[in-house]
Design a protein around this motif. Structure first.
Motif, mmCIF file in Angstrom:
data_model
loop_
_atom_site.group_PDB
_atom_site.id
_atom_site.type_symbol
_atom_site.label_atom_id
_atom_site.label_comp_id
_atom_site.label_asym_id
_atom_site.label_seq_id
_atom_site.Cartn_x
_atom_site.Cartn_y
_atom_site.Cartn_z
ATOM 1 N N PRO A 21 0.793 -1.231 0.000
ATOM 2 C CA PRO A 21 0.000 0.000 0.000
ATOM 3 C C PRO A 21 0.825 1.281 0.000
ATOM 4 C CG PRO A 21 -0.851 -1.570 1.591
ATOM 5 C CD PRO A 21 0.465 -2.093 1.133
ATOM 6 N N ASP A 22 1.989 1.282 0.589
ATOM 7 C CA ASP A 22 2.734 2.537 0.690
ATOM 8 C C ASP A 22 3.008 3.175 -0.664
ATOM 9 O OD1 ASP A 22 2.689 2.713 3.374
ATOM 10 O OD2 ASP A 22 4.716 1.962 3.717
ATOM 11 N N LEU A 557 -16.857 2.166 -1.150
ATOM 12 C CA LEU A 557 -16.207 1.056 -0.455
ATOM 13 C C LEU A 557 -15.350 1.545 0.707
ATOM 14 C CD1 LEU A 557 -15.231 -1.277 -3.434
ATOM 15 C CD2 LEU A 557 -17.000 -1.669 -1.707
ATOM 16 N N VAL A 558 -14.748 2.717 0.563
ATOM 17 C CA VAL A 558 -13.997 3.292 1.682
ATOM 18 C C VAL A 558 -14.934 3.558 2.857
ATOM 19 C CG1 VAL A 558 -12.731 5.328 2.471
ATOM 20 C CG2 VAL A 558 -12.117 4.238 0.301
ATOM 21 N N ALA A 559 -16.112 4.115 2.579
ATOM 22 C CA ALA A 559 -17.072 4.361 3.661
ATOM 23 C C ALA A 559 -17.466 3.050 4.343
ATOM 24 C CB ALA A 559 -18.313 5.064 3.101
ATOM 25 N N PHE A 560 -17.679 2.009 3.547
ATOM 26 C CA PHE A 560 -18.033 0.706 4.115
ATOM 27 C C PHE A 560 -16.866 0.133 4.920
ATOM 28 C CE2 PHE A 560 -18.426 -3.950 3.745
ATOM 29 C CZ PHE A 560 -19.674 -4.126 4.319
ATOM 30 N N ALA A 561 -15.649 0.285 4.406
ATOM 31 C CA ALA A 561 -14.471 -0.225 5.112
ATOM 32 C C ALA A 561 -14.278 0.477 6.447
ATOM 33 C CB ALA A 561 -13.231 -0.051 4.235
ATOM 34 N N ARG A 562 -14.453 1.769 6.461
ATOM 35 C CA ARG A 562 -14.304 2.518 7.717
ATOM 36 C C ARG A 562 -15.313 2.028 8.750
ATOM 37 N NH1 ARG A 562 -11.481 7.517 7.367
ATOM 38 N NH2 ARG A 562 -12.724 8.337 9.073
ATOM 39 N N ALA A 563 -16.534 1.759 8.291
ATOM 40 C CA ALA A 563 -17.550 1.256 9.216
ATOM 41 C C ALA A 563 -17.160 -0.113 9.759
ATOM 42 C CB ALA A 563 -18.900 1.192 8.508
ATOM 43 N N MET A 564 -16.630 -0.981 8.916
ATOM 44 C CA MET A 564 -16.204 -2.307 9.381
ATOM 45 C C MET A 564 -15.090 -2.193 10.419
ATOM 46 S SD MET A 564 -16.266 -5.137 6.347
ATOM 47 C CE MET A 564 -15.296 -4.225 5.158
ATOM 48 N N ILE A 565 -14.130 -1.326 10.148
ATOM 49 C CA ILE A 565 -13.000 -1.202 11.066
ATOM 50 C C ILE A 565 -13.441 -0.612 12.400
ATOM 51 C CG2 ILE A 565 -10.794 -0.059 11.444
ATOM 52 C CD1 ILE A 565 -10.826 -2.439 9.509
ATOM 53 N N ARG A 566 -14.276 0.415 12.357
ATOM 54 C CA ARG A 566 -14.752 1.006 13.609
ATOM 55 C C ARG A 566 -15.453 -0.043 14.463
ATOM 56 N NH1 ARG A 566 -16.595 5.655 10.438
ATOM 57 N NH2 ARG A 566 -15.145 7.375 10.687
ATOM 58 N N PHE A 658 -6.447 5.090 4.832
ATOM 59 C CA PHE A 658 -5.200 4.329 4.806
ATOM 60 C C PHE A 658 -4.015 5.249 5.077
ATOM 61 C CE2 PHE A 658 -8.024 1.850 2.234
ATOM 62 C CZ PHE A 658 -7.641 0.528 2.386
ATOM 63 N N PRO A 659 -3.578 5.411 6.301
ATOM 64 C CA PRO A 659 -2.325 6.135 6.506
ATOM 65 C C PRO A 659 -1.199 5.409 5.780
ATOM 66 C CG PRO A 659 -3.498 5.858 8.566
ATOM 67 C CD PRO A 659 -4.190 4.990 7.565
ATOM 68 N N PRO A 660 -0.511 6.050 4.855
ATOM 69 C CA PRO A 660 0.436 5.333 3.997
ATOM 70 C C PRO A 660 1.646 4.780 4.714
ATOM 71 C CG PRO A 660 0.556 7.696 3.643
ATOM 72 C CD PRO A 660 -0.640 7.465 4.504
ATOM 73 N N SER A 661 1.937 5.225 5.912
ATOM 74 C CA SER A 661 3.133 4.754 6.603
ATOM 75 C C SER A 661 2.889 3.507 7.437
ATOM 76 C CB SER A 661 3.677 5.856 7.517
ATOM 77 O OG SER A 661 2.706 6.191 8.491
ATOM 78 N N ASN A 664 -0.486 -2.270 8.643
ATOM 79 C CA ASN A 664 -1.181 -3.320 9.378
ATOM 80 C C ASN A 664 -2.691 -3.167 9.210
ATOM 81 O OD1 ASN A 664 -2.184 -1.429 11.305
ATOM 82 N ND2 ASN A 664 -0.165 -1.423 12.252
ATOM 83 N N ARG A 665 -3.428 -4.126 9.706
ATOM 84 C CA ARG A 665 -4.875 -4.117 9.480
ATOM 85 C C ARG A 665 -5.544 -2.887 10.059
ATOM 86 N NH1 ARG A 665 -8.086 -9.563 10.656
ATOM 87 N NH2 ARG A 665 -9.712 -7.980 10.643
ATOM 88 N N ASP A 666 -5.036 -2.399 11.176
ATOM 89 C CA ASP A 666 -5.690 -1.263 11.807
ATOM 90 C C ASP A 666 -5.414 0.044 11.093
ATOM 91 O OD1 ASP A 666 -6.999 -2.698 13.702
ATOM 92 O OD2 ASP A 666 -5.376 -2.562 15.181
ATOM 93 N N SER A 667 -4.647 0.016 10.002
ATOM 94 C CA SER A 667 -4.444 1.246 9.237
ATOM 95 C C SER A 667 -5.605 1.514 8.299
ATOM 96 C CB SER A 667 -3.150 1.160 8.423
ATOM 97 O OG SER A 667 -3.278 0.204 7.387
ATOM 98 N N TRP A 668 -6.673 0.719 8.407
ATOM 99 C CA TRP A 668 -7.836 0.939 7.558
ATOM 100 C C TRP A 668 -8.535 2.249 7.872
ATOM 101 C CZ3 TRP A 668 -11.220 -2.062 4.290
ATOM 102 C CH2 TRP A 668 -10.586 -3.156 3.723
#
Length: 670
Positions: A21-22, A557-566, A658-661, A664-668
Motif C-alpha cells: 500500500p505505501d 467502499l472506503v465508507a463501508f471499510a471505515r464502518a467495518m474497522i470502527r 489508509f495512513p500510507p506509513s 497493518n490491518r488497523d491502518s484501515w
C-alpha cells in the motif's frame, strides 16, 4: 434478497496482485495534489466553478430546426440566422458515427432519437437556406443516416425507446412533422388545455409528460391543434379557447434568460412549435430565440444546458474537503456568498416549488430539485468552520434549515425522494430515486448538526425511516441499486448500477438498520470490479472502466471499510451495529471468517481502484470525460469536472482511511 456468496468473491477471476500500500498511496497523494491544483485553477473570478457540459448533436439539431422553422414561416429574415444554421450543420457533419447514425455527444453511441432529430434539422435547414440562393439541393437517394434509421426500426424503434413516456417521443415526432417527414396524423395529441389549471393540480390530471415538460406540452399541443387533423367540434372549441390562457402559462414559466430549464432542446421545441403555428414573433418566441442565439459555441454546437454551476461547485467543495491535507483556504467569502445566493427564495413559477431548494445552476432557468439541494447542504457543512463572520454564519444556518424543510416537503409517500415535484410518480423521470433518497439521508443528518426548525427536527426520524424502507424495497436481488440521472451507454438497459449502488452505499454504510443491505451492496461492487482495477457499467468484466464510475465505487467502499474497522475495534457485529444490538441469528457479520474475508476483499478492491485512478491521472485520462450523465428523457452528456472532482473525493477518502506509513490491518481507518 439474494446475496453474492463470499466464496464466489474470493474465487473470482484473478486480478493483478495488490502491491504494497505505501507506494500506491504515495502515488495517490501526488495524483490528488495534481487534481487539486487543476481544480482550483478552474475557478471563476468569484471563486466557484461552472464546469463545461459536452457539446450535443441532439441539442444542435433541435436548435437548427427551430431557427430554420422561423425562416420558413416568415418570422425572421434568413440573413439573421443563416450563419448560425451553417455553423450548426458544419458541427453535425463532424459528428456522424461510422454506422451512419448520431449520438448525443462526441463520445456517445448512435441512437434513433438523435438520428431522427438530425434528419429533421437537415431537411428544414436545406429548405431555409435555399431561400438565400446559396445552398445546394438535398442529396439524391438513400444516405448512411437513412440506412441507420431503417436498421434501428424507424418510428417503431423510436417509440420503443421511450415506451409510455411521451415527454420526448412526441416532440421528436412533432419536429419530423414540421419538417414534412411524417404526417401529422401519427403525432399524438398533447392535452395542452390542461395547463389552464393551477400547477398544484397537474399531478392529478394524469399528464402524459413529466413535470418539467409543461412548456413542451403547451407549445407542441398547440401546433398540433393548428396544423394537425381537425378534431370533433366541442373539443376543438375548448382547445381554441385554451390557446390564449395557456400561452400565458408559457410566458409565466419562461425565465429571464429565455431558456426553459436553461435547456436548448426544450427551448427549441417550444420555438419551432410557435413558429410552425404562425407565432414566431410572439414575445415568448423572441425570448427563446435570444436564448438560442446566445448559447451557440465557437465550434457551432449547442450544449444540452447552459451549465451545472451549482451542482459542480457542491461536488468540488466535497472533493476538496475529503483531502486529509485540506485547510479550507478555498472557502472564500465570495464563494460562500455565491453558493448561498443560489438558494431559491420565492415560489418557483415552473414547478410551483416552495422556496428553500437549490437548482443545478445560478442561471434563471434553474429549478430547485432533490439532488442539488442535498448536495448544497452537504457543501455548507464542509465550509461552515471556515466562516468567521456572524452574519454569514447565520445566513448559512438559515439556508440549511430552509433546505432541510424543503426536502422534507418533497419526499414522496413511498419514502423516496423525487427530483422536482412530490407525487408525480407515473413516468420514469418523475419517480422516487434511490440515489436522491440516499442523498436526502446524508443531508438531513448534516442539517440536524447545523440548524433545523424544531418542527422539522420532529419530522426527521420518520422521514429517515421511510427513506430507508424505500431503499430496502428498491435494492435488487444481487445487492445493487439503479440511479435516476446517471447511466452507462454500454449497459444493455443504459442503466448505471455502479453509480446507484455507490451513492446509496455512501449514505447507508454506517446505519445499523441497513447492515445487510450495505454488505450486499459492497459485495456487488467488489464483484463488478474489472481486471484493470476500475469499474464500468455494472456488468462483470465490462470492456471499459471509467474514472467517474471507479471513483464513485472507491469512495463508497472506503465508507463501508471505515464502518467495518470502527465496529471491529469496538467489538460490534458489523457496520453500524452497537454491541447491545447483537443477535444470535446467522449473519455474515457474526461469522468472523466471513467478516475477515469481506474486509480483505474490500481492502484489495479499494487499493486496486486507487491505483487505477492514480494511473489514469498520471496519463491525463481525467481530461477526457465519459458520458455517464442522463438528462431529461435519456439525453446523454458528459461534464468536464466529473473526472476531476469524483476521483478527488475518492482519493481523499482513501488517504484518510489508509495512513500510507502503516501497513497493518488497523491502518484501515484514521
Amino acid at each position: 434478497m439474494q446475496r453474492i456468496p463470499l466464496d464466489s468473491l474470493s474465487t473470482r477471476p484473478p486480478v493483478t496482485p495488490t502491491p504494497n500500500p505505501d507506494p500506491i498511496f504515495a502515488a495517490a497523494r501526488v495524483a490528488l495534489d495534481q487534481l487539486r491544483e487543476e481544480l482550483l485553477a478552474m475557478r471563476t473570478p468569484g471563486g466557484h466553478w461552472e464546469g463545461e457540459l459536452s457539446a450535443s448533436a441532439l441539442s444542435t439539431a433541435t436548435a437548427i430546426s427551430a431557427l430554420s422553422a422561423l425562416v420558413l414561416h416568415r418570422a425572421i429574415e434568413p440573413s439573421e440566422v443563416e450563419c448560425l444554421i451553417r455553423r450548426g450543420l458544419a458541427y453535425l457533419d463532424s459528428q456522424q458515427n461510422s454506422d451512419g447514425g448520431y449520438g448525443d455527444t462526441d463520445r456517445s453511441h448512435s441512437n434513433i432519437a438523435t438520428s431522427y432529430l438530425v434528419l429533421a434539422a437537415r431537411t428544414l435547414a436545406v429548405r431555409a437556406l435555399q431561400l438565400t440562393g446559396a445552398f445546394p439541393s438535398p442529396p439524391d437517394g438513400r444516405t448512411p443516416l437513412d440506412d441507420y434509421i431503417a436498421s434501428s426500426g424507424g418510428l417503431d424503434g423510436l417509440r420503443q425507446r421511450y415506451g409510455k413516456d411521451k415527454t420526448f417521443v412526441v416532440p421528436i415526432l412533432t419536429n419530423l412533422a414540421i419538417a414534412g417527414l411524417v404526417d401529422w396524423k401519427i403525432v399524438p395529441r398533447l392535452p395542452f388545455e390542461a395547463a389552464v389549471f393551477p400547477g398544484s393540480m397537474y399531478r392529478f390530471l394524469q399528464m402524459p409528460v413529466v413535470s418539467y415538460a409543461i412548456p413542451a406540452l403547451v407549445a407542441i399541443g398547440q401546433v398540433h391543434h393548428f396544423r394537425g387533423p381537425r378534431t370533433w367540434w366541442p373539443l376543438r372549441q375548448i382547445r381554441s379557447l385554451a390557446v390564449a390562457p395557456t400561452m400565458q402559462v408559457l410566458q409565466r414559466m419562461q425565465p429571464d434568460s429565455g431558456g426553459y430549464l436553461e435547456a436548448t432542446p426544450l427551448t427549441s421545441f417550444v420555438l419551432m412549435s410557435l413558429a410552425a403555428s404562425g407565432r414566431g414573433q410572439h414575445p415568448v418566441a423572441i425570448r427563446c430565440l435570444e436564448f438560442i442565439t446566445a448559447s451557440i459555441r465557437t465550434e457551432g454546437s449547442w450544449p444540452i444546458d447552459t451549465n451545472l454551476a451549482t451542482w459542480v461547485t457542491s461536488l468540488a467543495i466535497h472533493a476538496l474537503a475529503q483531502d486529509p491535507s485540506d485547510n479550507g483556504s478555498w472557502a472564500t467569502p465570495s464563494l460562500i456568498d455565491w453558493h448561498l445566493g443560489c438558494q431559491h427564495q420565492k415560489r418557483h413559477p415552473f414547478t410551483d416549488a416552495d422556496p428553500g431548494g437549490w437548482g443545478w445552476t445560478d442561471h434563471s432557468g434553474a429549478v430547485p430539485d432533490g439532488d442539488d439541494t442535498p448536495a448544497a447542504i452537504l457543501a455548507i457543512d464542509q465550509y461552515l468552520t471556515q466562516i468567521d463572520d456572524p452574519a454569514r454564519m447565520a445566513a448559512a444556518q438559515a439556508a440549511v434549515a430552509r433546505g432541510a424543510s424543503w426536502l422534507l416537503n418533497l419526499q414522496n409517500r413511498d419514502g423516496g425522494l423525487p427530483t422536482f415535484c412530490r407525487g408525480w410518480g407515473k413516468l420514469p423521470f418523475d419517480r422516487s430515486s434511490t440515489d436522491l433518497t440516499a442523498h436526502l439521508l446524508r443531508a438531513l443528518e448534516a442539517a440536524e448538526r447545523i440548524a433545523i426548525a424544531p418542527a422539522d427536527a420532529r419530522r426527521i426520524p420518520t422521514a429517515c425511516q421511510n427513506g430507508l424502507r424505500f431503499l430496502r424495497r428498491s435494492q435488487k436481488r444481487d445487492g445493487h441499486w439503479t440511479p435516476l440521472w446517471f447511466g452507462n451507454q454500454d449497459h444493455p438497459d443504459e442503466e448505471n448500477p455502479i453509480y446507484g449502488t455507490g451513492r446509496v452505499l455512501l449514505g447507508i454504510a454506517e446505519l445499523p438498520s441497513m447492515k445487510e443491505a450495505a454488505a450486499s451492496a459492497a459485495d456487488f461492487l467488489i464483484e463488478q470490479q474489472n481486471s484493470d482495477g476500475g469499474w464500468g457499467g455494472g456488468l462483470s468484466r465490462m470492456p471499459r472502466s471509467s474514472l467517474e464510475e471507479t471513483a464513485v465505487a472507491v469512495e463508497a467502499l472506503v465508507a463501508f471499510a471505515r464502518a467495518m474497522i470502527r465496529n471491529r475495534r469496538s467489538g460490534a457485529a458489523g457496520p453500524g451495529i452497537a454491541p447491545d444490538q447483537r443477535t444470535t441469528a446467522p449473519s455474515p457479520f457474526l461469522d468472523e471468517p466471513s467478516r475477515s474475508t469481506r474486509e480483505r476483499l474490500c481492502r484489495e478492491a479499494i487499493l486496486l481502484g486507487v491505483r487505477f485512478l492514480t494511473d489514469a491521472v498520471v496519463s491525463r485520462q481525467h481530461r477526457d470525460p465519459w458520458p455517464i450523465g442522463f438528462y431529461f428523457a435519456k439525453l446523454w452528456y458528459h461534464e468536464k469536472l466529473y473526472p476531476v472532482v469524483l476521483p478527488m473525493a475518492a482519493l481523499g477518502a482513501a488517504l484518510r482511511c489508509f495512513p500510507p506509513s502503516d501497513d497493518n490491518r488497523d491502518s484501515w481507518a484514521s
